[in-house]
Scaffold this motif. Structure first.
Motif, PDB file in Angstrom:
ATOM      1  N   ASN A  79      15.565  33.815  27.864  1.00 50.00           N
ATOM      2  CA  ASN A  79      15.324  33.495  29.268  1.00 50.00           C
ATOM      3  C   ASN A  79      13.820  33.488  29.489  1.00 50.00           C
ATOM      4  N   LYS A  80      13.246  32.303  29.743  1.00 48.67           N
ATOM      5  CA  LYS A  80      11.803  32.195  29.841  1.00 48.67           C
ATOM      6  C   LYS A  80      11.384  31.491  31.123  1.00 48.67           C
ATOM      7  N   GLU A  81      10.345  32.024  31.763  1.00 51.54           N
ATOM      8  CA  GLU A  81       9.816  31.396  32.969  1.00 51.54           C
ATOM      9  C   GLU A  81       9.025  30.140  32.601  1.00 51.54           C
ATOM     10  N   VAL A  82       9.320  29.040  33.308  1.00 49.64           N
ATOM     11  CA  VAL A  82       8.594  27.784  33.150  1.00 49.64           C
ATOM     12  C   VAL A  82       8.187  27.307  34.541  1.00 49.64           C
ATOM     13  N   PRO A  99      13.158  12.923  38.945  1.00 48.31           N
ATOM     14  CA  PRO A  99      12.737  13.334  37.602  1.00 48.31           C
ATOM     15  C   PRO A  99      11.804  14.542  37.654  1.00 48.31           C
ATOM     16  N   ILE A 100      11.807  15.302  36.574  1.00 42.96           N
ATOM     17  CA  ILE A 100      11.108  16.590  36.537  1.00 42.96           C
ATOM     18  C   ILE A 100      10.037  16.585  35.450  1.00 42.96           C
ATOM     19  N   ARG A 101       8.903  17.156  35.764  1.00 44.62           N
ATOM     20  CA  ARG A 101       7.945  17.531  34.718  1.00 44.62           C
ATOM     21  C   ARG A 101       8.116  19.018  34.472  1.00 44.62           C
ATOM     22  N   LEU A 102       8.466  19.362  33.245  1.00 43.71           N
ATOM     23  CA  LEU A 102       8.709  20.748  32.852  1.00 43.71           C
ATOM     24  C   LEU A 102       7.506  21.226  32.055  1.00 43.71           C
ATOM     25  N   ASN A 103       6.989  22.394  32.429  1.00 39.13           N
ATOM     26  CA  ASN A 103       5.706  22.807  31.885  1.00 39.13           C
ATOM     27  C   ASN A 103       5.689  24.274  31.494  1.00 39.13           C
ATOM     28  N   TRP A 104       5.252  24.535  30.239  1.00 40.36           N
ATOM     29  CA  TRP A 104       4.845  25.872  29.829  1.00 40.36           C
ATOM     30  C   TRP A 104       3.329  25.960  29.970  1.00 40.36           C
ATOM     31  N   ARG A 105       2.821  27.140  30.180  1.00 39.42           N
ATOM     32  CA  ARG A 105       1.369  27.293  30.112  1.00 39.42           C
ATOM     33  C   ARG A 105       0.958  27.099  28.665  1.00 39.42           C
ATOM     34  N   LYS A 106       0.027  26.180  28.442  1.00 38.48           N
ATOM     35  CA  LYS A 106      -0.343  25.808  27.077  1.00 38.48           C
ATOM     36  C   LYS A 106      -0.856  27.010  26.294  1.00 38.48           C
ATOM     37  N   LYS A 107      -1.549  27.915  26.962  1.00 42.63           N
ATOM     38  CA  LYS A 107      -2.103  29.067  26.256  1.00 42.63           C
ATOM     39  C   LYS A 107      -1.020  30.021  25.761  1.00 42.63           C
ATOM     40  N   LEU A 120       6.673  18.425  29.371  1.00 41.87           N
ATOM     41  CA  LEU A 120       7.722  17.471  29.026  1.00 41.87           C
ATOM     42  C   LEU A 120       8.220  16.763  30.284  1.00 41.87           C
ATOM     43  N   LYS A 121       8.486  15.468  30.140  1.00 40.25           N
ATOM     44  CA  LYS A 121       9.061  14.700  31.247  1.00 40.25           C
ATOM     45  C   LYS A 121      10.573  14.644  31.089  1.00 40.25           C
ATOM     46  N   MET A 122      11.290  15.024  32.142  1.00 42.89           N
ATOM     47  CA  MET A 122      12.744  14.957  32.160  1.00 42.89           C
ATOM     48  C   MET A 122      13.187  13.863  33.108  1.00 42.89           C
ATOM     49  N   VAL A 123      14.023  12.954  32.626  1.00 45.83           N
ATOM     50  CA  VAL A 123      14.674  11.978  33.498  1.00 45.83           C
ATOM     51  C   VAL A 123      16.013  12.568  33.898  1.00 45.83           C
ATOM     52  N   ASN A 168      20.988  27.609  46.965  1.00 49.26           N
ATOM     53  CA  ASN A 168      22.291  27.235  47.501  1.00 49.26           C
ATOM     54  C   ASN A 168      23.311  28.269  47.048  1.00 49.26           C
ATOM     55  N   LYS A 169      23.853  29.037  47.994  1.00 48.26           N
ATOM     56  CA  LYS A 169      24.740  30.141  47.637  1.00 48.26           C
ATOM     57  C   LYS A 169      26.170  29.686  47.350  1.00 48.26           C
ATOM     58  N   LYS A 170      26.525  28.468  47.749  1.00 45.48           N
ATOM     59  CA  LYS A 170      27.895  27.998  47.551  1.00 45.48           C
ATOM     60  C   LYS A 170      28.005  27.168  46.272  1.00 45.48           C
ATOM     61  N   LYS A 171      27.732  25.877  46.361  1.00 47.17           N
ATOM     62  CA  LYS A 171      27.815  25.008  45.195  1.00 47.17           C
ATOM     63  C   LYS A 171      26.463  25.004  44.493  1.00 47.17           C
ATOM     64  N   ASN A 172      26.272  26.003  43.646  1.00 53.45           N
ATOM     65  CA  ASN A 172      24.941  26.187  43.068  1.00 53.45           C
ATOM     66  C   ASN A 172      24.832  25.838  41.596  1.00 53.45           C
ATOM     67  N   GLU A 173      25.898  25.279  40.984  1.00 50.36           N
ATOM     68  CA  GLU A 173      25.847  24.915  39.574  1.00 50.36           C
ATOM     69  C   GLU A 173      26.273  23.452  39.380  1.00 50.36           C
ATOM     70  N   HIS A 174      25.556  22.785  38.508  1.00 53.83           N
ATOM     71  CA  HIS A 174      25.901  21.389  38.213  1.00 53.83           C
ATOM     72  C   HIS A 174      25.519  21.115  36.761  1.00 53.83           C
ATOM     73  N   ILE A 175      26.462  20.588  35.990  1.00 50.91           N
ATOM     74  CA  ILE A 175      26.223  20.292  34.581  1.00 50.91           C
ATOM     75  C   ILE A 175      26.268  18.776  34.377  1.00 50.91           C
ATOM     76  N   THR A 176      25.258  18.241  33.778  1.00 49.07           N
ATOM     77  CA  THR A 176      25.212  16.799  33.540  1.00 49.07           C
ATOM     78  C   THR A 176      24.197  16.475  32.457  1.00 49.07           C
ATOM     79  N   TYR A 177      23.994  15.191  32.200  1.00 51.62           N
ATOM     80  CA  TYR A 177      23.032  14.760  31.196  1.00 51.62           C
ATOM     81  C   TYR A 177      21.677  14.456  31.823  1.00 51.62           C
ATOM     82  N   ALA A 178      20.648  14.625  31.022  1.00 48.52           N
ATOM     83  CA  ALA A 178      19.293  14.201  31.348  1.00 48.52           C
ATOM     84  C   ALA A 178      18.663  13.825  30.003  1.00 48.52           C
ATOM     85  N   PHE A 179      17.406  13.412  30.016  1.00 41.75           N
ATOM     86  CA  PHE A 179      16.731  13.238  28.730  1.00 41.75           C
ATOM     87  C   PHE A 179      15.233  13.452  28.868  1.00 41.75           C
ATOM     88  N   PHE A 180      14.640  13.945  27.783  1.00 38.14           N
ATOM     89  CA  PHE A 180      13.193  14.096  27.684  1.00 38.14           C
ATOM     90  C   PHE A 180      12.584  12.780  27.230  1.00 38.14           C
TER      91      PHE A 180
END
Length: 353
Positions: A79-82, A99-107, A120-123, A168-180
């Protein structure tokens, strides 16, 4: 630091000697190249964040905290913070999940082999309708088809992701496809090239065969949503070899193409005189008919590979595979017709003085 290395090492499936067991040995002698974009099966993980806030603030262009959770086995997970932020002008306006840009601190990335993956770019699937899941898979395949033609193309990696919305306390989970999508700097590096950001470069400054190949591919997948002038859905790189003076154009973003045939996609330019994105338009440079012979030969050479890429892709249902195959059939029937050059290539091609 060790936890960061463990997360990335397992997440990017490149630990030397890793077997199918649950044991992963991490040492300072890791030398194997980490290859995020060489995996056939989808990468699976959970992304947890306040996505309600993410949607509200998607125009601000700011990062917000998220957690990336990767399950190693039934008893162990990383479990890692990004950080994540929204990207994409059109999709930020029209998507509930842009779309999402997902980022770790480079250092924090302590291994050189991993440092290129710190951003990383996520579609994403855009909206929760089942159709958007199909659009993601079809667009992913368009990138894979272009990979067959040339290394000067963006590599992609399919992801099976669970989103957990802490807002969102009710419908808070969704599973689907994406790609980097591969970062442009990475693409340039593996092609021994430099990134060009100038919008002043015109078609005459781009290598001719590259434009013809690119435009022919866009014709194949039915994409008219691109332009080298102004860099619309195009990136430019230039070889480090000083003898090669012209740039290469790299296409991206295929959700408006006929092969995807998204419900929201409409023809962008009225002057093209097309009623649907499924109508093919050639937007490459004007050339004598003889100049297209080698390009047509190249696409005929890779014909079986194109069909195999779609037919062997097991994450898309048979009906949608059939639609893509039929669209590809139409392309090959078109380029084999006697009137192909006059009816298609000359109609909207760009003249270069």
């Amino acid at each position: 630091m060790k936890h960061i290395l463990l997360l990335l090492s397992i997440l990017f499936f490149s630990v030397i000697g890793a077997s199918q067991t649950d044991e992963y040995v991490l040492t300072d002698t890791l030398t194997k190249e980490f290859n995020l974009f060489g995996r056939e099966k989808p990468l699976s993980f959970t992304l947890k964040s306040d996505f309600r806030k993410f949607r509200k603030e998607k125009y601000k262009g700011k990062y917000q905290k998220a957690q990336l959770i990767y399950k190693i086995n039934d008893s162990t997970e990383i479990n890692k913070e990004v950080r994540i932020k929204a990207r994409g002008e059109f999709r930020r306006r029209h998507c509930s999940l842009p779309p999402i840009r997902l980022n770790w601190r480079k250092k924090d990335v302590v291994k050189k082999e991993l440092s290129k993956y710190y951003k990383l770019k996520m579609v994403t699937h855009c909206n929760n309708s089942k159709y958007y899941k199909v659009y993601i898979l079809k667009e992913f395949l368009c990138y894979k088809l272009y990979n067959i033609l040339t290394d000067m193309s963006f590599k992609v990696q399919l992801i099976d992701v669970k989103y957990i919305d802490t807002g969102n306390k009710k419908k808070n989970e969704h599973i689907t496809y994406a790609f980097f999508i591969e970062d442009l700097d990475m693409l340039a590096e593996r092609n021994n090239a430099l990134v060009i950001e100038s919008e002043k470069l015109g078609i005459r400054n781009v290598e001719k065969q590259n434009i013809m190949q690119l435009a022919f591919f866009q014709f194949m997948v039915g994409n008219a949503d691109w332009s080298i002038t102004g860099l619309h859905n195009i990136k430019l790189i230039k070889s480090k070899d000083y003898q090669q003076t012209k740039a290469w154009a790299i296409p991206y973003d295929y959700d408006y193409c006929g092969m995807v045939n998204a419900s929201y996609a409409i023809p962008g330019e009225s002057k093209l005189n097309v009623k649907s994105v499924t109508e093919r338009v050639y937007l490459g440079i004007c050339q004598p008919e003889s100049e297209f012979k080698s390009v047509i030969e190249q696409f005929n050479k890779h014909k079986d590979e194109f069909y195999d890429e779609i037919n062997n892709f097991k994450y898309l249902d048979p009906r949608n595979k059939k639609e893509m195959i039929e669209y590809l059939d139409e392309f090959y029937k078109t380029i084999a017709s006697k009137n192909f050059y006059n009816s298609y290539l000359k109609a909207h091609c760009k003249r270069v003085d």
